[in-house]
Design a protein around this motif. Sequence first.
Motif, PDB file in Angstrom:
ATOM      1  N   ILE A 109       0.837  -1.203   0.000  1.00  0.00           N
ATOM      2  CA  ILE A 109       0.000   0.000   0.000  1.00  0.00           C
ATOM      3  C   ILE A 109       0.873   1.255   0.000  1.00  0.00           C
ATOM      4  O   ILE A 109       0.600   2.221  -0.716  1.00  0.00           O
ATOM      5  N   GLY A 110       1.928   1.247   0.782  1.00  0.00           N
ATOM      6  CA  GLY A 110       2.839   2.392   0.804  1.00  0.00           C
ATOM      7  C   GLY A 110       3.529   2.606  -0.533  1.00  0.00           C
ATOM      8  O   GLY A 110       3.639   3.739  -1.014  1.00  0.00           O
ATOM      9  N   LEU A 146       2.450   1.647  -3.498  1.00  0.00           N
ATOM     10  CA  LEU A 146       1.463   2.104  -4.478  1.00  0.00           C
ATOM     11  C   LEU A 146       1.098   3.566  -4.271  1.00  0.00           C
ATOM     12  O   LEU A 146       0.876   4.294  -5.238  1.00  0.00           O
ATOM     13  N   SER A 147       1.044   3.992  -3.034  1.00  0.00           N
ATOM     14  CA  SER A 147       0.722   5.403  -2.792  1.00  0.00           C
ATOM     15  C   SER A 147       1.882   6.305  -3.218  1.00  0.00           C
ATOM     16  O   SER A 147       1.659   7.423  -3.674  1.00  0.00           O
ATOM     17  N   LEU A 148       3.111   5.823  -3.101  1.00  0.00           N
ATOM     18  CA  LEU A 148       4.258   6.625  -3.522  1.00  0.00           C
ATOM     19  C   LEU A 148       4.419   6.645  -5.036  1.00  0.00           C
ATOM     20  O   LEU A 148       4.714   7.678  -5.631  1.00  0.00           O
ATOM     21  N   GLY A 175       2.121   5.409  -7.371  1.00  0.00           N
ATOM     22  CA  GLY A 175       0.869   5.189  -8.087  1.00  0.00           C
ATOM     23  C   GLY A 175       0.713   6.064  -9.308  1.00  0.00           C
ATOM     24  O   GLY A 175       0.277   5.607 -10.371  1.00  0.00           O
ATOM     25  N   ASP A 176       1.076   7.329  -9.202  1.00  0.00           N
ATOM     26  CA  ASP A 176       0.939   8.239 -10.338  1.00  0.00           C
ATOM     27  C   ASP A 176       1.873   7.851 -11.476  1.00  0.00           C
ATOM     28  O   ASP A 176       1.482   7.891 -12.650  1.00  0.00           O
TER      29      ASP A 176
END
Length: 61
Positions: A32-33, A35-37, A39-40
């Motif tokens: 999750i971490g 992907l949040s970093l 993801g863009d």
Amino acid sequence: MLTQLKRLLYDESGQGMVEYGLILALIALVVIGALSLFGDKIAEVFNKLRSEVEAELDPTP
């Protein structure tokens, strides 16, 4: 009654499953971490690939 309580306190039969659950939870947090970093950037790569594939498959010149 007291012996049953002592036996429950020292029983380690479910310990392995708890450890596996904690490991899975840690892996999920890392994913999750990440992907949040990233993801863009990942979305940009997939959008670029999609547009290239659509341009390749488009029959009009």
